[in-house]
Design an enzyme around this catalytic site. Structure first.
Site, PDB file in Angstrom:
ATOM      1  CB  VAL A  11      43.334  43.415  37.331  1.00 38.23           C
ATOM      2  CG1 VAL A  11      42.935  44.922  37.403  1.00 38.23           C
ATOM      3  CG2 VAL A  11      43.510  42.485  38.212  1.00 38.23           C
ATOM      4  CB  THR A 121      47.874  43.770  43.878  1.00 39.65           C
ATOM      5  OG1 THR A 121      46.419  43.542  43.560  1.00 39.65           O
ATOM      6  CG2 THR A 121      48.318  43.681  45.419  1.00 39.65           C
ATOM      7  CD  GLU A 154      42.333  43.224  41.647  1.00 35.97           C
ATOM      8  OE1 GLU A 154      41.212  42.461  41.892  1.00 35.97           O
ATOM      9  OE2 GLU A 154      43.355  42.704  42.115  1.00 35.97           O
ATOM     10  CG  PHE A 155      38.621  44.902  46.769  1.00 35.03           C
ATOM     11  CD1 PHE A 155      39.504  44.491  47.617  1.00 35.03           C
ATOM     12  CD2 PHE A 155      38.493  46.105  46.531  1.00 35.03           C
ATOM     13  CE1 PHE A 155      40.239  45.591  48.482  1.00 35.03           C
ATOM     14  CE2 PHE A 155      39.157  47.361  47.064  1.00 35.03           C
ATOM     15  CZ  PHE A 155      40.108  46.841  48.168  1.00 35.03           C
ATOM     16  CE  LYS A 210      44.129  42.969  45.540  1.00 31.90           C
ATOM     17  NZ  LYS A 210      43.102  42.305  45.273  1.00 31.90           N
ATOM     18  CB  ILE A 256      35.334  29.282  57.894  1.00 28.00           C
ATOM     19  CG1 ILE A 256      33.994  28.794  57.359  1.00 28.00           C
ATOM     20  CG2 ILE A 256      35.930  30.469  58.128  1.00 28.00           C
ATOM     21  CD1 ILE A 256      33.284  29.031  58.523  1.00 28.00           C
ATOM     22  CE1 TYR A 257      32.004  25.136  52.492  1.00 22.44           C
ATOM     23  CE2 TYR A 257      32.351  27.636  52.432  1.00 22.44           C
ATOM     24  CZ  TYR A 257      31.583  26.246  52.333  1.00 22.44           C
ATOM     25  OH  TYR A 257      30.158  26.686  52.559  1.00 22.44           O
ATOM     26  CB  CYS A 266      45.250  37.378  44.573  1.00 19.97           C
ATOM     27  SG  CYS A 266      44.766  38.090  43.044  1.00 19.97           S
ATOM     28  CE  LYS A 269      50.648  38.954  42.312  1.00 17.84           C
ATOM     29  NZ  LYS A 269      50.422  40.423  43.016  1.00 17.84           N
TER      30      LYS A 269
END
Length: 448
Positions: A11, A121, A154-155, A210, A256-257, A266, A269
């Protein structure tokens, strides 16, 4: 603007490079001298498309610098980002020791007003703990200095982080003072030109936003994996189901796979951390607990297919494994499904011949040299002498292989596909026995 970023991880480095690219004066601080030295030489510690030239050009242009000198970093920045890691503690909660250590460092060296921005995060309430740590340290040093604490989650998507940072779809700011809001709006003005992407809210809401975002995406994945498991038992094809529900605009096609489980730094955790945070306030997060449980089980799916096909007798076999990273366009293997599969196969005496476009060095770093792991230079080389093929990561280069060549090289015409890359009908035409996730195929004459 003068900006300091503490923590040159995923990040922090991306954020620093992008801020420098639009003209801000950025200093990055990290405790790892080797990492700092390498960055100055243009050696980037992570693989992320577009990041290396961005870092190199801005370092050479004098817009970003790297140091281990915390005092210099604090003195430089009017805005100071905390972007250090928050690894899971033993109980799954986020460990804030690095965040709070940076807060103490900032307080130790600051001589005038600073805006401290939590980019890591972190659980809800972390800004309060940062504020308390800074206040406590200032009092111990008998210093009277004002400061603001801001939450700015952050995204970023690994594999698309530079673009996500350069062209954010939203900029969430948990903020308490008008002065801090003005400064942050100035900082992000270059990224906020087409329309106002800044969303101002209270700090705790920003912190929860987040976690809520990542947990929602993880939920969609686990939900589809659960539907895939049902499709197997009903004799349905989850790919048809996916297209059927994805066409509903309320649902959409993203995340949606179905597959062999999510991984990375991410989702696993953050789901665990929010579950633990919920427990701490006396709430049982049942949906999130199910999301985690489904994902844990899904990572063993390919191993179950393999064991079922061979009636448990797989000792001495060699598997060609395509894909080691947890997703394409990254070398990150944290919580990767490939790791679960390899470790289960090794326990049964199976040799793994693996190829990944970017994660070979990371695999070597994690597992070292062992006789039952062979890292090869191409996806074709992984097939040499192998009994069957397993696909764990949906790299672009795996999507349209030479199936005749695959069949020719493998001792068994057999593919286990953890990412549903191929059409079962086409596989049948090539004479390949094909297992995919939730596609209603039969094993030993029984409908899955």
């Amino acid at each position: 603007m003068k900006v300091t970023v503490f923590g040159i991880g995923y990040v922090g480095l991306v954020q620093a490079a992008v801020l420098a690219e639009v003209g801000h004066d950025v200093v990055c601080v990290d405790v790892d001298q080797n990492k700092v030295d390498n960055l100055k030489k243009g050696i980037i510690p992570i693989y992320e498309p577009g990041l290396t030239p961005l870092v190199t050009s801005n370092y050479e242009g004098g817009r970003v610098d790297f140091t281990t000198d915390a005092k210099r970093g604090v003195e430089h920045g009017e805005l100071i980002f905390i972007a250090v890691g928050t690894p899971p503690d033993e109980d799954g909660s986020a460990d804030l020791k690095y965040v709070l250590a940076v807060a103490k460092t900032i307080a130790t060296h600051m001589q005038k007003h600073k805006i401290i921005i939590n980019k890591s995060t972190v659980p809800v309430g972390t800004a309060d703990r940062v504020k308390a740590k800074v206040t406590e340290t200032l009092a111990e040093l008998e210093k009277s200095v004002t400061f603001d604490v801001v939450s700015n989650p952050e995204f970023l998507k690994e594999g698309a982080a530079v673009n996500d940072c350069m062209r954010p779809d939203r900029i969430v700011l948990g903020i308490e003072s008008e002065k801090a809001e003005k400064k942050l709006r100035e900082l992000y003005a270059p990224f906020n030109r087409n329309h106002d992407k800044v969303i101002i809210m209270d700090i705790r809401s920003a912190e929860l936003t987040k976690y809520a975002a990542n947990c929602m995406l993880a939920t969609k994945i686990s939900f589809m994996n659960e539907m895939a498991n049902l499709a197997e038992r009903f004799g349905a094809d989850i790919e048809n189901v996916r297209r059927g529900i994805g066409s509903d605009p309320r649902i959409g096609y993203q995340f949606i796979y179905p597959g062999c489980g999510y991984g990375g730094s991410c989702f696993p955790k953050d789901v665990q951390a929010l579950i633990r945070s919920a427990n701490q306030v006396g709430y049982e997060a049942k949906i999130l607990e199910s999301v985690e449980a489904v994902n844990y089980t899904q990572k063993e799916k390919l191993f179950e297919y393999i064991m079922s096909h061979f009636d448990g007798d797989i000792g001495g076999k060699t598997v060609a494994l395509w894909g080691l990273s947890f997703k394409p366009n990254t070398d990150d293997m944290r919580e990767a499904s490939s790791r679960v599969l390899m470790e289960l196969l090794w326990e049964k005496g199976v040799t793994v011949q693996a190829f990944d476009p970017e994660a070979m060095e990371e695999t070597q770093r994690i597992y070292g040299s062992r006789p039952d792991l062979k890292l090869v230079g191409t996806k074709e080389a992984a097939l040499d002498g192998a009994d069957f093929l397993v696909v764990c990561t949906e790299w672009q280069s795996f999507r349209a292989p030479d199936f005749d060549r695959i069949k020719e090289k493998l001792s068994l015409p057999l593919i286990f596909d953890g990412r549903n890359l191929y059409d079962p009908k086409i596989m049948s035409e090539y004479g390949l026995h094909y297992y995919a996730i939730g596609r209603g195929l039969s094993i030993k004459g029984q409908q899955l």
